[in-house]
Scaffold this motif. Structure first.
Motif, short mmCIF file in Angstrom:
data_model
loop_
_atom_site.label_atom_id
_atom_site.label_comp_id
_atom_site.label_asym_id
_atom_site.label_seq_id
_atom_site.Cartn_x
_atom_site.Cartn_y
_atom_site.Cartn_z
N SER A 495 33.67 16.07 80.73
CA SER A 495 32.72 16.11 82.17
C SER A 495 32.22 17.99 82.02
O SER A 495 31.76 18.22 80.75
CB SER A 495 33.44 16.17 83.52
OG SER A 495 32.54 16.08 84.45
N ILE A 520 28.38 16.72 79.42
CA ILE A 520 26.49 17.08 80.30
C ILE A 520 26.13 18.02 79.07
O ILE A 520 26.75 18.88 78.58
CB ILE A 520 26.79 18.35 81.39
CG1 ILE A 520 27.16 17.64 82.44
CG2 ILE A 520 25.53 18.57 82.15
CD1 ILE A 520 28.82 18.25 83.09
N LEU A 526 21.28 16.84 85.02
CA LEU A 526 22.63 16.85 86.48
C LEU A 526 22.43 17.02 87.61
O LEU A 526 22.77 16.08 88.40
CB LEU A 526 23.69 17.74 85.45
CG LEU A 526 25.37 17.19 86.24
CD1 LEU A 526 25.44 16.18 86.45
CD2 LEU A 526 26.00 19.00 85.80
N THR A 530 23.47 12.56 90.01
CA THR A 530 25.01 12.97 90.41
C THR A 530 24.69 12.29 91.24
O THR A 530 24.18 12.55 92.58
CB THR A 530 25.64 14.17 89.55
OG1 THR A 530 27.23 13.80 89.65
CG2 THR A 530 25.38 15.54 90.46
N HIS A 531 26.89 12.50 91.29
CA HIS A 531 26.59 12.17 93.23
C HIS A 531 26.66 13.12 93.94
O HIS A 531 26.69 14.26 94.22
CB HIS A 531 27.74 11.47 93.12
CG HIS A 531 28.99 11.96 92.42
ND1 HIS A 531 30.09 12.05 92.84
CD2 HIS A 531 29.50 13.28 91.61
CE1 HIS A 531 30.96 13.07 92.31
NE2 HIS A 531 30.65 13.44 91.80
N LYS A 577 29.07 7.73 87.47
CA LYS A 577 28.18 7.81 87.81
C LYS A 577 28.54 8.89 88.42
O LYS A 577 27.17 10.19 89.02
CB LYS A 577 28.63 7.45 89.50
CG LYS A 577 28.92 5.69 89.41
CD LYS A 577 28.04 4.87 89.00
CE LYS A 577 27.81 3.06 89.06
NZ LYS A 577 26.60 2.44 88.43
N VAL A 578 29.46 9.86 87.52
CA VAL A 578 29.17 12.01 88.17
C VAL A 578 28.72 11.71 86.81
O VAL A 578 27.17 12.97 87.43
CB VAL A 578 30.50 12.28 87.74
CG1 VAL A 578 30.53 13.97 87.85
CG2 VAL A 578 31.29 11.20 88.75
N VAL A 579 28.23 11.51 85.67
CA VAL A 579 27.75 12.59 84.87
C VAL A 579 27.02 11.41 83.68
O VAL A 579 28.05 10.20 82.86
CB VAL A 579 28.74 13.03 83.32
CG1 VAL A 579 27.59 13.60 82.57
CG2 VAL A 579 28.97 14.38 84.16
N HIS A 608 34.21 7.92 84.55
CA HIS A 608 34.64 8.61 84.49
C HIS A 608 36.09 9.36 83.82
O HIS A 608 36.82 10.27 85.07
CB HIS A 608 33.72 10.05 86.19
CG HIS A 608 33.58 11.01 85.51
ND1 HIS A 608 32.53 12.07 84.63
CD2 HIS A 608 33.57 12.58 86.19
CE1 HIS A 608 31.97 13.37 84.57
NE2 HIS A 608 33.06 13.63 84.80
#
Length: 648
Positions: A495, A520, A526, A530-531, A577-579, A608
């Motif tokens: 991450s 990232i 990002l 991102t979420h 779904k985060v990165v 993730h």
């Protein structure tokens, strides 16, 4: 004598993934006091256990997995009340109830498809017979609109639900007792370790629905991560308002209940977390987890310490550095102990009357593995404006020594966040490397959690600078101490740690190789994709868009890939779904085109963080094989997987 990195080890990939079959968190039945805990299995599922007549009993049937996806990081996926287990299922995010280990889970909430309604940190308020839980509503979420977070009441029989608390961007640490409800909330651009509020509401029934009235803010202006109601007329909360996370009691807001000039109470804000303290009603005391301490403190007399329960653990040869998930029922304190190099994360209890500790899970590795494990060493090093920290794991293998006049390769591990922290523990992923002749350093750069608010806030506007500098500072320290080979320095992280891995190879010239786990490469991308939980995180860490766009471009590895000179590999989950995957795919393409050693593996169905046994094995094996190719030595292990490398 044998070349570092080529040593034959008894710690196998199977051992590493079997380690993942360990306790993650624990809860107590609010009525009976019975202990339940969850375990992540090698197949990636998370199942709930209890103990009956000395035998561990598995509750979660095949096809179910107790995982919440609120904030994507989850936590708080289950609770127990009067013998019934309530849990959120990973695949559909539906809330289920299960009356016995052999009973089929029964859905309470409706499955709306696409996990559109998600739940976390629930409990059953017995006064009103309602489940009170944090809900995350994705039904109207899209590129233009965030999901909506609220606190709701759910009828455990009909599944009917209504909103109790709304208006804030996020909620956590929510507890009720009778008609009292307290909860922690915060709004973007803050993260929970920046500024939150602790509020209280009165619960009443109106027209057949439970509603919250007379809402008032109790505390604000600092970070509050946890709160509880030990007695009807008071509350406890975990806050950093004196510079370190400590436990505070209402009515004594000018000083913490017991001050130690270090973080206490498990101050971790990423998921819904594990409680860092508990009220011992039978003795009117509070038990608080801290570094190397499990403190028992008098509730009525702040600043007075009764005793350190960690001494009881040491008497049974458990030397924990971290105490988390603190629970209490009657005279018994439960906790998860971490950081003992002789034991995996350990679920245990201490009877305060007999001073005896009982361990629930077999946390001691077998003899064939124990021989390959050395003690972790706490390290501090200069940064130019103070100190940064980390944990050093030297090579350890009783069957081999390095060749005379040589030093081991270094693997620098960089934690996520970036406001995360390294945790000393018996991590067999690390020992897989050290037992083969690598030295490993787990870095806590300026901005990491665990060292107080001032240290944590050093990273404000400096992400992409201080983390890189301190990776280099730590590597130089280890080289100067004669502990590692300056020509064989590798770096790895997941991450934001993957970002640091890429960035330090692009913007610095110290490391020769690295592997990014779901990292990232493009900071602006990002921020745009991102979420919700981290949608404004970079406002603090980098700057605000669009006015600070130049800084985003300046610190994005993808924008400066022409500067990279080292080897760089990429590991990515397809469902992250985060990165999202384009962050790794695009960077890999550029490194490959440049002709540098690289590779890319995308794990189907992983998010993730990798949880499936085969994914974890393939990732670790590909990483060490990549380093062996770059540094020019041959692994002793038989090939475990066929890995397609580029430009090697």
């Amino acid at each position: 004598m044998s070349t570092y990195g080529t040593w034959k080890s008894n710690i196998t990939l199977d051992d590493v993934t079997s380690e993942s079959c360990k306790v993650c968190s624990a809860v107590l039945d609010a009525v009976t006091g019975k202990l339940f805990w969850d375990v992540r299995k090698p197949n990636g599922s998370t199942v709930i256990f209890s103990r009956q007549d000395g035998i561990d009993v598995e509750w979660t049937p095949d096809g179910f997995s107790a995982v919440s996806r609120v904030h994507e990081y989850g936590g708080g996926a289950y609770f127990a009340h009067d013998g019934t287990v309530y849990f959120v299922n990973k695949s559909d995010q539906v809330l289920y109830k299960q009356d016995s280990p052999k009973a089929k889970p029964v859905a309470i909430t409706e499955d709306l498809g696409d996990s559109n309604l998600r739940y976390a940190i629930g409990h059953l308020n017995k006064t009103f017979n309602k489940i009170i839980v944090v809900r995350e509503d994705h039904r109207k979420a899209d590129k233009e609109h965030y999901c909506i977070n609220t606190i709701v009441a759910i009828d455990p029989t009909t599944g009917e639900q209504n909103i109790l608390i709304e208006g804030a961007d996020f909620y956590r640490s929510m507890k009720s007792c009778g008609n009292r409800l307290i909860y922690v909330s915060w709004d973007m651009p803050n993260m929970p370790w920046d500024t939150t509020s602790l509020s209280e509401a009165e619960l009443v029934m109106k027209d057949g629905k439970l509603v919250a009235e007379n809402i008032k803010v109790l505390q604000t202006g600092n970070s509050i991560l946890q709160a509880s109601i030990p007695l009807e007329d008071s509350y406890l909360y975990l806050s950093d308002k004196n510079g370190y996370y400590n436990v505070w009691k209402s009515g004594n807001d000018d000083k913490p209940h017991f001050h130690v000039k270090q973080e206490s109470g498990s101050p971790y804000g990423w998921d819904f977390g594990m409680p860092g303290y508990a009220y011992v009603k039978s003795k009117n005391q509070i038990v608080i987890g801290a570094k190397k301490k499990l403190l028992l403190v008098d509730y009525s007399a702040p600043q007075t310490r009764d005793r350190n329960l960690a001494k009881i653990c040491k008497q049974q040869n458990y030397r924990f550095k971290v105490f988390a998930n603190i629970l209490c029922h009657g005279n018994v304190v439960y906790f998860i102990g971490l950081g003992d190099t002789g034991h995996l994360p350990t679920l245990a209890k201490i009877d305060l009357n007999t001073n005896l500790m009982t361990v629930y899970n077999d946390s001691t590795p077998g003899e064939s593995i124990s021989r390959y494990i050395s003690a972790v060493q706490d390290v501090s090093f200069d940064t130019g404006d103070g100190k940064a920290y980390g944990f050093y794991y030297p090579p350890c293998n009783p069957d081999f020594e390095g060749e005379p006049g040589t030093k081991p390769p270094l693997l620098m591990k960089v934690h996520g966040g970036p406001t995360g922290m390294a945790e000393p523990s018996l991590d067999l992923k690390i020992r897989y490397f050290t037992s083969r002749g690598f030295a490993v350093f787990d870095l806590d750069y300026r901005g990491s959690s665990g060292y107080g608010r001032d240290f944590r806030r050093k990273l404000y506007k400096m992400w992409g600078v201080y983390d890189l500098d301190d990776a280099v500072n730590a590597a130089n320290y280890l080289v100067n101490e004669g502990l590692v080979d300056p020509e064989m320095l590798a770096v790895s992280g997941g991450s934001s740690g993957g970002y640091t891995t890429m960035a330090v190879l692009v913007f610095r010239n110290t490391f020769k190789a690295g592997v990014s786990y779901y990292g990232i490469s493009d900071l602006k991308l990002l921020a745009q994709d991102t979420h919700k939980f981290e949608a404004r995180y970079l406002d603090q860490m980098v700057g605000k868009l669009p006015e600070d766009e130049a800084i985003y471009n300046e610190r994005s590895p993808y924008e400066h890939v022409d500067k990279i000179t080292g080897a760089l590999g990429f590991l990515q989950g397809s469902d992250d779904k985060v990165v999202p995957p384009p962050q790794s795919r695009s960077m890999h393409g550029e490194v490959k085109t440049k002709g540098l050693p690289t590779y890319y593996i995308e794990f189907e169905g992983e998010g993730h963080g990798f949880v499936k046994e085969d994914s974890v094995k393939r990732a670790i094996y590909s990483e060490i094989l990549f380093y062996s190719k770059v540094f020019g030595f041959v692994l002793a292990d038989e090939p475990a997987y066929d890995i397609d490398f580029d430009n090697i």
